[in-house]
Design an enzyme around this catalytic site. Structure first.
Site, PDB file in Angstrom:
ATOM      1  N   HIS A  79       0.844  -1.205   0.000  1.00 53.52           N
ATOM      2  CA  HIS A  79       0.000   0.000   0.000  1.00 53.52           C
ATOM      3  C   HIS A  79       0.881   1.257   0.000  1.00 53.52           C
ATOM      4  O   HIS A  79       0.625   2.197  -0.744  1.00 53.52           O
ATOM      5  CB  HIS A  79      -0.879   0.054   1.265  1.00 53.52           C
ATOM      6  CG  HIS A  79      -1.835  -1.088   1.413  1.00 53.52           C
ATOM      7  ND1 HIS A  79      -1.941  -1.824   2.572  1.00 53.52           N
ATOM      8  CD2 HIS A  79      -2.745  -1.613   0.556  1.00 53.52           C
ATOM      9  CE1 HIS A  79      -2.877  -2.747   2.433  1.00 53.52           C
ATOM     10  NE2 HIS A  79      -3.378  -2.649   1.217  1.00 53.52           N
ATOM     11  N   SER A 117      -2.851  -7.802   2.891  1.00 53.76           N
ATOM     12  CA  SER A 117      -2.982  -7.676   4.350  1.00 53.76           C
ATOM     13  C   SER A 117      -3.308  -9.036   4.959  1.00 53.76           C
ATOM     14  O   SER A 117      -2.791  -9.387   6.028  1.00 53.76           O
ATOM     15  CB  SER A 117      -4.092  -6.682   4.700  1.00 53.76           C
ATOM     16  OG  SER A 117      -3.773  -5.409   4.220  1.00 53.76           O
TER      17      SER A 117
END
Ligand code: PNS
Length: 163
Positions: free
Chosen positions: A21, A131
């Site tokens: 990210h 994630s």
């Protein structure tokens, strides 16, 4: 260029933020005057971190990028864009498998409010990273230092220790 095209939004769950990210935020922040990182408040998704915790981790880990702002939102991402004068969504694309769903969302968001989506190809270093995978590796005691900043690592270890 229309004025609102200078502000972009990078939406996601960010549960928690990873280097994948952060790579996208860093690159997107160079393309726009202002980049909002927006945490989607999704009541139907079982998250490890609360929205407030995710926002805090994002604020800490993007503190070195001056034109990044972090917020959370409920409802449609296009409404968040409208509220903040943003004309563009930025999404990282890791692989072709991401593209199918991302394309559908991009078409829907354009149809709803004329919000464009810009896809940034993920750095190949992080093309396999998510994630969920970081949480799983941490859960089983694996080393996640190549994948997430130190503060995220310690929060994950702390959280898993509480289970
Ligand atoms: O990190 P994620 O979970 O893949 O992010 C998905 C997200 C938050 C970008 C997407 O679910 C979203 O934009 N949700 C907000 C609700 C909305 O606007 N839905 C219509 C988009 S097509």
């Amino acid at each position: 260029m229309k004025p609102e095209a200078r502000i972009a939004v990078c939406p996601g769950s960010f549960d928690p933020v990873t280097y994948g990210h952060l790579d996208i935020f860093g690159r997107a922040s160079q393309l726009y005057d202002e980049l909002w990182v927006a945490v989607f408040h999704n009541a139907s998704k079982n998250a490890m971190f609360s929205v407030e915790e995710r926002v805090e981790l994002l604020r800490e880990t993007t503190a070195d990028i001056p034109n990044v702002r972090v917020a959370s939102f409920q409802g449609l991402v296009v409404d968040f864009c409208q509220k903040h004068g943003a004309g563009v969504l930025v999404k990282g694309v890791r692989a072709v498998s991401d593209f199918d769903y991302e394309l559908q969302m991009a078409q829907m968001n354009y149809g709803l409010r004329g919000i464009e989506t810009v896809f940034i190809p993920t750095n190949p270093l992080y093309s396999f990273l998510s994630s969920s995978m970081v949480k799983d590796v941490a859960k089983w005691g694996g080393d996640i230092s190549p994948y997430a900043p130190e503060i995220v690592q310690s929060r994950l270890i702390e959280r898993l220790g509480q289970d």
